[in-house]
Structure formats: C-alpha cells, structure tokens
Design an enzyme around this catalytic site. Structure first.
Site, PDB file in Angstrom:
ATOM      1  N   ASN A 276       0.865  -1.187   0.000  1.00  0.00           N
ATOM      2  CA  ASN A 276       0.000   0.000   0.000  1.00  0.00           C
ATOM      3  C   ASN A 276       0.896   1.229   0.000  1.00  0.00           C
ATOM      4  OD1 ASN A 276      -1.818   2.048   0.520  1.00  0.00           O
ATOM      5  ND2 ASN A 276      -2.114   1.504   2.682  1.00  0.00           N
ATOM      6  N   TRP A 277       0.971   1.895  -1.154  1.00  0.00           N
ATOM      7  CA  TRP A 277       1.895   3.028  -1.283  1.00  0.00           C
ATOM      8  C   TRP A 277       1.339   4.307  -0.655  1.00  0.00           C
ATOM      9  CZ3 TRP A 277       3.951   2.568  -7.069  1.00  0.00           C
ATOM     10  CH2 TRP A 277       4.647   1.364  -7.192  1.00  0.00           C
ATOM     11  N   LYS A 278       0.097   4.290  -0.236  1.00  0.00           N
ATOM     12  CA  LYS A 278      -0.551   5.468   0.356  1.00  0.00           C
ATOM     13  C   LYS A 278      -0.379   6.675  -0.588  1.00  0.00           C
ATOM     14  CE  LYS A 278       0.540   3.523   4.815  1.00  0.00           C
ATOM     15  NZ  LYS A 278       0.369   3.651   6.233  1.00  0.00           N
TER      16      LYS A 278
ATOM     17  N   HIS B  83      -9.321   0.908   5.436  1.00  0.00           N
ATOM     18  CA  HIS B  83      -7.962   1.125   5.950  1.00  0.00           C
ATOM     19  C   HIS B  83      -8.026   2.080   7.134  1.00  0.00           C
ATOM     20  CE1 HIS B  83      -3.822   2.505   6.281  1.00  0.00           C
ATOM     21  NE2 HIS B  83      -3.500   1.351   5.735  1.00  0.00           N
TER      22      HIS B  83
ATOM     23  N   GLU C  38      -6.373   4.554   8.014  1.00  0.00           N
ATOM     24  CA  GLU C  38      -6.299   6.007   7.734  1.00  0.00           C
ATOM     25  C   GLU C  38      -7.630   6.531   7.193  1.00  0.00           C
ATOM     26  OE1 GLU C  38      -2.712   5.528   5.478  1.00  0.00           O
ATOM     27  OE2 GLU C  38      -1.743   4.957   7.359  1.00  0.00           O
TER      28      GLU C  38
ATOM     29  N   GLU D 150      -4.985  -5.050  10.836  1.00  0.00           N
ATOM     30  CA  GLU D 150      -3.946  -4.037  10.997  1.00  0.00           C
ATOM     31  C   GLU D 150      -4.206  -3.260  12.287  1.00  0.00           C
ATOM     32  OE1 GLU D 150      -2.117  -2.880   6.993  1.00  0.00           O
ATOM     33  OE2 GLU D 150      -3.911  -1.673   7.208  1.00  0.00           O
TER      34      GLU D 150
ATOM     35  N   GLY E 161       2.679   2.212  10.581  1.00  0.00           N
ATOM     36  CA  GLY E 161       3.606   3.318  10.369  1.00  0.00           C
ATOM     37  C   GLY E 161       4.350   3.734  11.628  1.00  0.00           C
TER      38      GLY E 161
ATOM     39  N   SER F  67       3.761  -2.236  10.204  1.00  0.00           N
ATOM     40  CA  SER F  67       5.219  -2.214  10.297  1.00  0.00           C
ATOM     41  C   SER F  67       5.878  -3.546   9.932  1.00  0.00           C
ATOM     42  CB  SER F  67       5.657  -1.744  11.693  1.00  0.00           C
ATOM     43  OG  SER F  67       5.171  -0.441  11.937  1.00  0.00           O
TER      44      SER F  67
ATOM     45  N   GLY G  80       2.972  -1.102   4.249  1.00  0.00           N
ATOM     46  CA  GLY G  80       2.981   0.321   3.910  1.00  0.00           C
ATOM     47  C   GLY G  80       4.403   0.781   3.622  1.00  0.00           C
ATOM     48  N   GLY G  81       5.058   1.352   4.637  1.00  0.00           N
ATOM     49  CA  GLY G  81       6.384   1.960   4.480  1.00  0.00           C
ATOM     50  C   GLY G  81       7.386   1.094   3.728  1.00  0.00           C
TER      51      GLY G  81
HETATM   52  C1  PEP Z   1      -0.523   0.095   5.911  1.00  0.00           C
HETATM   53  O1  PEP Z   1      -0.537   1.224   5.461  1.00  0.00           O
HETATM   54  O2  PEP Z   1      -1.451  -0.661   5.604  1.00  0.00           O
HETATM   55  C2  PEP Z   1       0.580  -0.312   6.784  1.00  0.00           C
HETATM   56  C3  PEP Z   1       0.498  -1.481   7.377  1.00  0.00           C
HETATM   57  O3  PEP Z   1       1.622   0.561   6.939  1.00  0.00           O
HETATM   58  P1  PEP Z   1       3.078   0.237   7.591  1.00  0.00           P
HETATM   59  O4  PEP Z   1       3.554  -1.054   6.988  1.00  0.00           O
HETATM   60  O5  PEP Z   1       3.924   1.396   7.228  1.00  0.00           O
HETATM   61  O6  PEP Z   1       2.849   0.099   9.061  1.00  0.00           O
END
Ligand code: PEP
Length: 254
Positions: A12-14, A99, A101, A171, A177, A217, A238-239
């Site tokens: 997920n590049w956000k 999600h 966010e 999640e 993040g 993460s 994500g990251g």
């Molecule tokens: C996400 O955005 O779904 C996520 C899990 O982010 P991260 O891996 O950065 O925690």
C-alpha cells in the site's frame, strides 16, 4: 504444513509515488522477480494517478494491481470520487476498504464502509477489508471485541460467492507506520478470532478459505516469523513497500 489459502503480499503506497516514480518502483520490483518463483501473490496498490503507469510497468510479471479507495455509487455528481467500475476497467482487481487512515483520519464509519464493500463486489473487484483496534482498545482489553464488531457489521449478509472474493487485513492501528509490530503470537491469535467470526457467519469452509493478511510495520526482518503463523496468510505493507529491496525482502523472506 499445506496451506489451502494462497499467501498475498500487498504494498500500500498510500499518498506516495507520482506516476514517474511509481513506474520506476514497479519496474524494479518486477525486475527483482525475474527468474524467481514467489510463493505468494503480489499486489501493488499505488495512488489512483499512478495506477496506469504501474500497470504498464508490471505487465507480464504476474504482479496484480489494486486501488486504495473507491466511492460506492456507480457514477454521477460525486466530485473527486472514483467508482468500482472505473477501477475495474483499468484491469485492477483489488481495492482497499476500511484502511485505518480512512477510518481514523478521513472519518469513514461502518455505514460507508458497508456500502463501499458492496460496491466493490458488485463492480467485480476483490475488496481487502481492513480491521484493527486502537492502542486504547488494546490496552483496555477490548481488541477482540472491536475487531469482531468491525467484521460482523460490514461482512454479514454477503453471499458466499462475495465472501470468496473478499480478503481481510488485520492491521492494529497502533502498529501502522509506527515501527511497532504485533508479536507473531498476538497477531496470530487475532487472526484466529477473525477466522472464528467468519466461520460463525459463513461456515467453516469459507473461513478456512479466506486469506487474512497482517499489516503494521511489516519489514524484511519480521516478515518470516509473522508469515509462519498458521492463520496469517500474507502481509499488507505500507512503508516497506516503497523500496523495491525491502518489499522483495518480504516477498522472499529469509
Ligand atoms: C498500511 O498502510 O497498511 C501499513 C500497514 O503501513 P506500515 O507497513 O507502514 O505500518
């Protein structure tokens, strides 16, 4: 152990990567797969404006694409919104719904998520429905209850064919993040809770077949132990998905 469910690793590049940067990253990921056989399905989920460039960069690589969001109406006066049909017509098969966010920054609640999930399914997409508790909810001991409610209030009423196309991502909000990851044991037990809820609503077979990804993460250093848990069927990243090397380090955990 033989898995009946195929593992999925989704990035997920956000709100990162314009269409030029995104094509380069997708191209690097595709190049990193050459001559290797991943044991998981790989999905890239870039911003809408980057989707087409990513899709041409991954053509023929076996990587799938997904969108980060959708609106629940088919068309009309919804300025700034994108429908399931628009996403589907690009050749995209996945879309994120719920999600953290979207829930906590944008303020989407169960009513809107319910409509989005149904719109995704009617539009031929496979939703990746995200659930997870906040830190307060975990610390007060209500994490399982919160996640159970998030599943029940949105998934109840789906047909078995619709449930077959639905994927779940657990999640925990406090792990997204933050660099803080749920322990494999804690994540594994929540996945078991989720599978139990699906089993109650849709039956044991549907529960066994539903892929439940973990997100929060995930990085190359912790992916192997998380993915080794019997109820964890992949990762939503994500990251670490913004760098080809680290994303590939999750796809091919050491
Ligand atoms: C996400 O955005 O779904 C996520 C899990 O982010 P991260 O891996 O950065 O925690």
């Amino acid at each position: 152990m033989i898995r009946v469910r195929r593992t999925i690793v989704a990035g997920n590049w956000k709100m990162n990567m314009d269409h030029v940067e995104g094509a380069a990253l997708a191209g690097d990921i595709a190049a990193g797969l050459e001559g290797r056989e991943p044991s998981c399905e790989i999905v890239l989920i870039p911003p809408f404006t980057t989707l087409l460039s990513v899709m041409s960069a991954i053509e023929g690589s076996g990587i799938a694409a997904g969108a980060q969001n959708l609106w629940y109406e088919e068309k009309g006066a919804f300025t700034g919104e994108i429908s399931a049909g628009m996403i589907f017509s690009l050749g995209c098969r996945y879309v994120l719904v719920g999600h953290s966010e979207r829930r906590h920054v944008i303020g989407e609640g169960s009513d809107i998520l319910f409509r989005k999930l149904r719109a995704a399914l009617s539009g031929g997409l496979s939703p990746i429905y995200c659930v997870g508790e906040t830190l307060d909810e975990r610390e007060s001991g209500s994490a399982a209850e919160v996640v159970t409610e998030q599943i029940g209030e949105v998934l109840t009423g789906l047909s078995s064919e619709e449930m077959e196309r639905t994927r779940i991502a657990y999640e925990p909000v406090w792990a997204i993040g933050t660099g803080r990851t749920a322990t494999p044991g804690d994540a594994g037990s929540m996945h078991e809770v989720i599978r139990g809820v699906i089993s109650k609503i849709f039956g044991a077979e549907a529960a066994e077949e539903t892929p439940i990804l973990y997100g929060g993460s995930v990085k190359p250093g912790n992916a192997a132990e998380l993915l080794a848990m019997k109820d964890i069927d992949g990762a939503l990243v994500g990251g670490a998905s913004l760098d080809a090397g680290s994303f590939l380090g999750i796809v091919f955990p050491a």
